[in-house]
Design an enzyme around this catalytic site. Sequence first.
Site, mmCIF file in Angstrom:
data_model
loop_
_atom_site.group_PDB
_atom_site.id
_atom_site.type_symbol
_atom_site.label_atom_id
_atom_site.label_comp_id
_atom_site.label_asym_id
_atom_site.label_seq_id
_atom_site.Cartn_x
_atom_site.Cartn_y
_atom_site.Cartn_z
ATOM 1 N N TYR A 140 -2.505 -3.923 5.592
ATOM 2 C CA TYR A 140 -3.262 -2.705 5.289
ATOM 3 C C TYR A 140 -2.439 -1.426 5.411
ATOM 4 O O TYR A 140 -2.911 -0.356 5.059
ATOM 5 C CB TYR A 140 -4.470 -2.598 6.237
ATOM 6 N N LYS A 191 -2.050 -17.978 9.905
ATOM 7 C CA LYS A 191 -1.551 -18.905 8.879
ATOM 8 C C LYS A 191 -0.072 -19.113 9.184
ATOM 9 O O LYS A 191 0.798 -18.832 8.363
ATOM 10 C CB LYS A 191 -1.793 -18.257 7.495
ATOM 11 N N ASP A 224 -7.406 -20.920 6.424
ATOM 12 C CA ASP A 224 -8.141 -21.707 5.420
ATOM 13 C C ASP A 224 -9.088 -22.690 6.113
ATOM 14 O O ASP A 224 -10.243 -22.840 5.727
ATOM 15 C CB ASP A 224 -7.187 -22.394 4.422
ATOM 16 N N ASP A 248 -10.965 -9.102 7.735
ATOM 17 C CA ASP A 248 -11.844 -8.517 6.712
ATOM 18 C C ASP A 248 -12.597 -9.633 5.991
ATOM 19 O O ASP A 248 -13.826 -9.588 5.838
ATOM 20 C CB ASP A 248 -10.991 -7.720 5.720
ATOM 21 N N ASP A 252 -16.922 -10.901 6.308
ATOM 22 C CA ASP A 252 -17.943 -10.963 5.246
ATOM 23 C C ASP A 252 -18.580 -12.353 5.254
ATOM 24 O O ASP A 252 -19.802 -12.501 5.112
ATOM 25 C CB ASP A 252 -17.330 -10.680 3.864
HETATM 26 C C1 LIG Z 1 -13.248 -0.778 2.110
HETATM 27 C C2 LIG Z 1 -12.192 -1.516 2.878
HETATM 28 C C3 LIG Z 1 -11.023 -0.601 3.149
HETATM 29 C C4 LIG Z 1 -12.718 -2.130 4.167
HETATM 30 C C5 LIG Z 1 -11.660 -3.056 4.777
HETATM 31 O O1 LIG Z 1 -11.028 -3.831 4.057
HETATM 32 O O2 LIG Z 1 -11.487 -2.984 5.989
HETATM 33 C C6 LIG Z 1 -14.004 -2.939 4.058
HETATM 34 O O3 LIG Z 1 -13.870 -4.063 3.269
HETATM 35 C C7 LIG Z 1 -14.468 -3.320 5.461
HETATM 36 O O4 LIG Z 1 -14.614 -4.511 5.719
HETATM 37 O O5 LIG Z 1 -14.721 -2.408 6.264
HETATM 38 MG MG LIG Z 2 -14.612 -5.829 4.189
#
Ligand SMILES: CC(C)[C@H](C(=O)O)[C@@H](O)C(=O)O
Ligand SMILES: [Mg+2]
Length: 352
Positions: A140, A191, A224, A248, A252
């Site tokens: 990042y 990884k 993975d 990240d 999700d």
């Molecule tokens: C929008 C992006 C920069 C951010 C990240 O990757 O951290 C988002 O996906 C999150 O999870 O907060």
């Molecule tokens: Mg995110």
Amino acid sequence: MGNVIDIAVISGDGIGPEVVAEAVKVLKFVTNGGKTEVKLTDYKLGAEHWLETGETLPEETLEAIKKHDAILFGAVGAAPGDTRIPSGIIEREMLLKLRFSLDHFVNLRPAKLYPGIESPLANPGEIDFVVVREGTEGPYVGNGGSVRTGTVHEIATEVSVNTAYGVERVVRDAFRRAAERERKHVTLVHKHNVLVHAGHLWKRTVEMVAQEFPEVTHDYLHVDAATIFLTTDPSRFDVIVTDNLFGDILTDQAGAITGGIGLAASGNINMDRTYPSMFEPVHGSAPDIAGQQKADPTAAILSVALMLDHLGLVDEARTVEQAVEKEITSRQELTDNRTTSEIGDAIVALLA
Ligand SMILES: CC(C)[C@H](C(=O)O)[C@@H](O)C(=O)O
Ligand SMILES: [Mg+2]
Ligand SMILES: NC(=O)c1ccc[n+]([C@@H]2O[C@H](COP(=O)([O-])OP(=O)(O)OC[C@H]3O[C@@H](n4cnc5c(N)ncnc54)[C@H](O)[C@@H]3O)[C@@H](O)[C@H]2O)c1
């Protein structure tokens, strides 16, 4: 005169302002009548603001934000297909600039399946873990470049930066958190079979820090394989520590298995308290549902609980969490087709 908490509010784009409005309702209600007064200052930032002004995050705005006790953040960013805004400019020059400049090295993302919430997994078991995602390094940092020849010989690089200092402080944070939890277990996700330079640094650091925490067990998964276990056996996880990009992606997925991204909260935390920490839902600006009052504000509201906890208002934090738990447990479906503000109101009603 009692305590004052001084909060910077960055609502942002899309559903950001809709969910932040509900989070603010909760914040005001839970502190009202108590010893704490809440001072809120709005900052207009994000993709819409950039379209209007060309500003991402001016230095004087950053300096002003640094003076607050904490930041409540909604979401920023345009729809992926919006050609008016260069992809990444807001994410990099505004959101990541905040996380980096305020040294948010712990990106804390709890994942809990509340009773009554339906998981898409057939056998979810008990899901209650936290992801300690590194927040200031990895791929990042913007260490890359391209040679845009316009030919097949074009080159693009995006180098992951991992420092011993940065890895050690986040790994130690993960072990500290695990030591406070019932199961006391840390899983490093990386990884290292392929990313041998960064991966081995992470692995060696975990082995070293583990010596300080004899009561905490630890194991390792390649990223993975970790995605397999998040689907087939998520109850095996207690504290996951991982780098910025893997964290990240995994968070999700963690949101999805615990009832949806509309419930997933996060804190970008400066554990040294040199700058304010920032609390935000894991989700983005959701352009597909923006402006329709369809967003679930629960993630933003649970982010308020993380913020209160960080500010030492532990009872208030617990009150918010309990109200959310009660409210979502009583849902027939995830949002029951209620509006964003109806869900906010239902949670506020349970705070009393
Ligand atoms: C929008 C992006 C920069 C951010 C990240 O990757 O951290 C988002 O996906 C999150 O999870 O907060
Ligand atoms: Mg995110
Ligand atoms: N922290 C942030 O500000 C942040 C985080 C992620 C993405 N983004 C940005 O947001 C924009 C959209 O990104 P995306 O579409 O990849 O991810 P997203 O998280 O915005 O949306 C993904 C899906 O989840 C749904 N969703 C998200 N939040 C919801 C909620 N509270 N209630 C109900 N459904 C919800 C959306 O409708 C969409 O279908 C992009 O510009 C991206 O860069 C910002």
